[in-house]
Design a protein around this motif. Structure first.
Motif, mmCIF file in Angstrom:
data_model
loop_
_atom_site.group_PDB
_atom_site.id
_atom_site.type_symbol
_atom_site.label_atom_id
_atom_site.label_comp_id
_atom_site.label_asym_id
_atom_site.label_seq_id
_atom_site.Cartn_x
_atom_site.Cartn_y
_atom_site.Cartn_z
ATOM 1 N N ALA A 110 7.660 16.969 0.243
ATOM 2 C CA ALA A 110 6.206 16.829 0.309
ATOM 3 C C ALA A 110 5.801 15.372 0.501
ATOM 4 O O ALA A 110 4.877 15.063 1.271
ATOM 5 C CB ALA A 110 5.576 17.388 -0.963
ATOM 6 N N LEU A 111 6.474 14.455 -0.193
ATOM 7 C CA LEU A 111 6.144 13.045 -0.072
ATOM 8 C C LEU A 111 6.463 12.519 1.320
ATOM 9 O O LEU A 111 5.654 11.787 1.917
ATOM 10 C CB LEU A 111 6.904 12.236 -1.129
ATOM 11 C CG LEU A 111 6.729 10.717 -1.086
ATOM 12 C CD1 LEU A 111 5.262 10.327 -1.202
ATOM 13 C CD2 LEU A 111 7.556 10.053 -2.184
ATOM 14 N N ALA A 112 7.616 12.871 1.857
ATOM 15 C CA ALA A 112 7.990 12.408 3.195
ATOM 16 C C ALA A 112 6.987 12.886 4.240
ATOM 17 O O ALA A 112 6.541 12.110 5.103
ATOM 18 C CB ALA A 112 9.397 12.895 3.547
ATOM 19 N N GLU A 113 6.612 14.161 4.170
ATOM 20 C CA GLU A 113 5.658 14.700 5.140
ATOM 21 C C GLU A 113 4.304 14.012 5.017
ATOM 22 O O GLU A 113 3.683 13.660 6.028
ATOM 23 C CB GLU A 113 5.498 16.209 4.943
ATOM 24 C CG GLU A 113 4.500 16.834 5.912
ATOM 25 C CD GLU A 113 4.442 18.340 5.793
ATOM 26 O OE1 GLU A 113 3.360 18.899 6.060
ATOM 27 O OE2 GLU A 113 5.461 18.961 5.451
ATOM 28 N N THR A 114 3.849 13.806 3.791
ATOM 29 C CA THR A 114 2.541 13.186 3.585
ATOM 30 C C THR A 114 2.529 11.738 4.065
ATOM 31 O O THR A 114 1.548 11.276 4.655
ATOM 32 C CB THR A 114 2.143 13.257 2.106
ATOM 33 O OG1 THR A 114 2.211 14.621 1.663
ATOM 34 C CG2 THR A 114 0.730 12.758 1.887
ATOM 35 N N LEU A 115 3.623 11.023 3.849
ATOM 36 C CA LEU A 115 3.711 9.653 4.346
ATOM 37 C C LEU A 115 3.691 9.614 5.870
ATOM 38 O O LEU A 115 3.008 8.778 6.478
ATOM 39 C CB LEU A 115 4.973 8.982 3.813
ATOM 40 C CG LEU A 115 4.923 8.506 2.364
ATOM 41 C CD1 LEU A 115 6.319 8.140 1.863
ATOM 42 C CD2 LEU A 115 3.989 7.298 2.223
ATOM 43 N N LEU A 116 4.417 10.505 6.516
ATOM 44 C CA LEU A 116 4.448 10.537 7.977
ATOM 45 C C LEU A 116 3.077 10.883 8.558
ATOM 46 O O LEU A 116 2.672 10.355 9.597
ATOM 47 C CB LEU A 116 5.499 11.534 8.463
ATOM 48 C CG LEU A 116 6.950 11.062 8.350
ATOM 49 C CD1 LEU A 116 7.913 12.232 8.449
ATOM 50 C CD2 LEU A 116 7.269 10.025 9.428
ATOM 51 N N LEU A 117 2.355 11.767 7.871
ATOM 52 C CA LEU A 117 1.043 12.174 8.355
ATOM 53 C C LEU A 117 -0.024 11.110 8.135
ATOM 54 O O LEU A 117 -1.004 11.048 8.882
ATOM 55 C CB LEU A 117 0.615 13.475 7.657
ATOM 56 C CG LEU A 117 1.336 14.750 8.080
ATOM 57 C CD1 LEU A 117 0.977 15.897 7.148
ATOM 58 C CD2 LEU A 117 0.990 15.113 9.525
ATOM 59 N N ASN A 118 0.169 10.256 7.134
ATOM 60 C CA ASN A 118 -0.904 9.355 6.721
ATOM 61 C C ASN A 118 -0.605 7.870 6.910
ATOM 62 O O ASN A 118 -1.451 7.038 6.585
ATOM 63 C CB ASN A 118 -1.250 9.604 5.252
ATOM 64 C CG ASN A 118 -1.901 10.957 5.025
ATOM 65 O OD1 ASN A 118 -3.097 11.122 5.238
ATOM 66 N ND2 ASN A 118 -1.109 11.926 4.606
ATOM 67 N N GLU A 129 0.830 -1.205 0.000
ATOM 68 C CA GLU A 129 0.000 0.000 0.000
ATOM 69 C C GLU A 129 0.864 1.255 0.000
ATOM 70 O O GLU A 129 0.512 2.261 -0.623
ATOM 71 C CB GLU A 129 -0.930 -0.007 1.207
ATOM 72 C CG GLU A 129 -2.016 -1.077 1.140
ATOM 73 C CD GLU A 129 -2.949 -1.028 2.336
ATOM 74 O OE1 GLU A 129 -2.647 -0.273 3.297
ATOM 75 O OE2 GLU A 129 -3.964 -1.743 2.320
ATOM 76 N N THR A 130 2.002 1.186 0.685
ATOM 77 C CA THR A 130 2.910 2.337 0.708
ATOM 78 C C THR A 130 3.468 2.612 -0.681
ATOM 79 O O THR A 130 3.567 3.772 -1.106
ATOM 80 C CB THR A 130 4.061 2.097 1.704
ATOM 81 O OG1 THR A 130 3.518 1.862 3.007
ATOM 82 C CG2 THR A 130 4.996 3.298 1.753
ATOM 83 N N CYS A 131 3.815 1.572 -1.413
ATOM 84 C CA CYS A 131 4.304 1.748 -2.786
ATOM 85 C C CYS A 131 3.230 2.374 -3.670
ATOM 86 O O CYS A 131 3.519 3.270 -4.485
ATOM 87 C CB CYS A 131 4.749 0.414 -3.360
ATOM 88 S SG CYS A 131 6.286 -0.227 -2.658
ATOM 89 N N GLN A 132 1.998 1.913 -3.521
ATOM 90 C CA GLN A 132 0.906 2.485 -4.300
ATOM 91 C C GLN A 132 0.691 3.952 -3.933
ATOM 92 O O GLN A 132 0.422 4.787 -4.804
ATOM 93 C CB GLN A 132 -0.369 1.681 -4.058
ATOM 94 C CG GLN A 132 -0.332 0.277 -4.636
ATOM 95 C CD GLN A 132 -1.564 -0.543 -4.284
ATOM 96 O OE1 GLN A 132 -2.436 -0.093 -3.564
ATOM 97 N NE2 GLN A 132 -1.626 -1.763 -4.807
ATOM 98 N N PHE A 133 0.825 4.262 -2.641
ATOM 99 C CA PHE A 133 0.670 5.645 -2.180
ATOM 100 C C PHE A 133 1.747 6.530 -2.810
ATOM 101 O O PHE A 133 1.459 7.639 -3.285
ATOM 102 C CB PHE A 133 0.769 5.694 -0.653
ATOM 103 C CG PHE A 133 0.462 7.029 -0.049
ATOM 104 C CD1 PHE A 133 -0.782 7.297 0.487
ATOM 105 C CD2 PHE A 133 1.421 8.037 -0.021
ATOM 106 C CE1 PHE A 133 -1.077 8.537 1.043
ATOM 107 C CE2 PHE A 133 1.146 9.275 0.530
ATOM 108 C CZ PHE A 133 -0.114 9.529 1.064
ATOM 109 N N ILE A 134 2.991 6.056 -2.802
ATOM 110 C CA ILE A 134 4.097 6.826 -3.372
ATOM 111 C C ILE A 134 3.850 7.089 -4.855
ATOM 112 O O ILE A 134 4.010 8.214 -5.345
ATOM 113 C CB ILE A 134 5.431 6.081 -3.169
ATOM 114 C CG1 ILE A 134 5.810 6.070 -1.683
ATOM 115 C CG2 ILE A 134 6.547 6.717 -4.001
ATOM 116 C CD1 ILE A 134 6.999 5.170 -1.361
ATOM 117 N N GLN A 135 3.474 6.055 -5.570
ATOM 118 C CA GLN A 135 3.225 6.210 -7.003
ATOM 119 C C GLN A 135 2.098 7.203 -7.262
ATOM 120 O O GLN A 135 2.231 8.108 -8.105
ATOM 121 C CB GLN A 135 2.851 4.859 -7.625
ATOM 122 C CG GLN A 135 2.493 4.949 -9.102
ATOM 123 C CD GLN A 135 2.155 3.593 -9.683
ATOM 124 O OE1 GLN A 135 2.986 2.987 -10.356
ATOM 125 N NE2 GLN A 135 0.950 3.103 -9.433
#
Length: 272
Positions: A78-86, A55-61
């Protein structure tokens, strides 16, 4: 901290300084180290106790394809922050974005940006002795909780205390909160100053009356002394109005300088 590693995930996206990069797109390679506690998942074989790397790979893509940035530095941030928040259970991330087709007119394998970002724990003291004191403190708690990259995780009760320094003024209402934050110490300082200003804070007299006073007491176990910021707060060990509410929410938090717990400092202050 345990690690889940994703290496060279291929994503076709439209990031770059040149217009054709934003229109035609190109290949990016994304690697990530996800720092989390996998102990429970390792004992129970329960995927919900870990981070789902698929799911994390799909989120990144999806994220990189849905947004367009000129700089890979901005894309990574932006990607790092969004991953940490979500991403539940994600405490820290090391993220690398490689650009193998960088249009510089020269032969190279890749250009990349690598960053590391994580959640921090800060403790902030709150005080007010003008107007609607409780209203100002609640306003500050709400404002911090609504700040992007911040979550208020603990809040003490509010205590009536005698003024410190300049004693010829009204009693204070004081409290402390625990904050999970992605902000740097300097960014957090700017934010608390902004909240104070929004509450009508005027810095006229040191230790004088104020609508709202916010002080960063701890930030992780950081020892910091700059022209604008001292962490831990330089006089926290002398202030019962800080230590008492702080002891409610973090009695065993240790001062990174003197190694005493908040409870120990409060007890020492009581008998001094």
């Amino acid at each position: 901290m345990d690690k889940i590693k994703i290496k060279n995930l291929e994503v076709f996206a439209k990031h770059g300084v040149f217009p054709e990069e934003n229109t035609l797109g190109q290949k990016f390679l994304v690697s990530a180290i996800l720092y989390t506690d996998t102990r429970e998942a390792g004992l129970t074989d329960d995927l919900t106790a870990s981070i789902h790397y698929g799911e994390t790979c799909q989120f990144i893509q999806h994220f990189l394809q849905e947004h367009t940035y000129q700089l890979i530095e901005r894309a990574a941030e932006a990607l790092a922050e969004t991953l940490l928040l979500n991403t539940p259970r994600l405490e820290r991330i090391c993220l690398e974005i490689k650009k193998p087709w960088a249009p510089i007119g020269m032969s190279l394998e890749t250009v990349s940006i690598e960053i590391e970002r994580c959640w921090h724990t800060a403790y902030i003291a709150l005080g007010s002795n003008m107007g609607d004191k409780e209203g100002y403190l609640n306003q500050a708690v709400h404002a911090l909780g609504e700040t992007p990259g911040c979550k208020v995780t603990k809040l003490s009760s509010f205590l009536v205390t005698e003024p410190y320094g300049v004693t010829d003024q009204d009693q204070f209402l004081n409290g402390c909160l625990e904050l999970r934050t992605l902000l740097t110490p300097e960014e957090l300082l700017n934010r608390v100053h902004q909240i104070e200003q929004n509450a009508g804070r005027e810095r006229i007299l040191r230790w004088g009356p104020r609508t709202l006073d916010l002080d960063i007491i701890f930030y992780d176990d950081l020892l910091l002394n700059t022209e604008n910021l001292c962490i831990p707060h330089v006089e926290m060990h002398k202030r019962e109005f800080v230590l008492k509410p702080l002891c409610e929410i973090a009695p065993y938090k240790r001062h990174p300088g003197n190694q005493k717990t908040v409870y120990e400092m409060l007890e020492e202050l009581k008998i001094s």
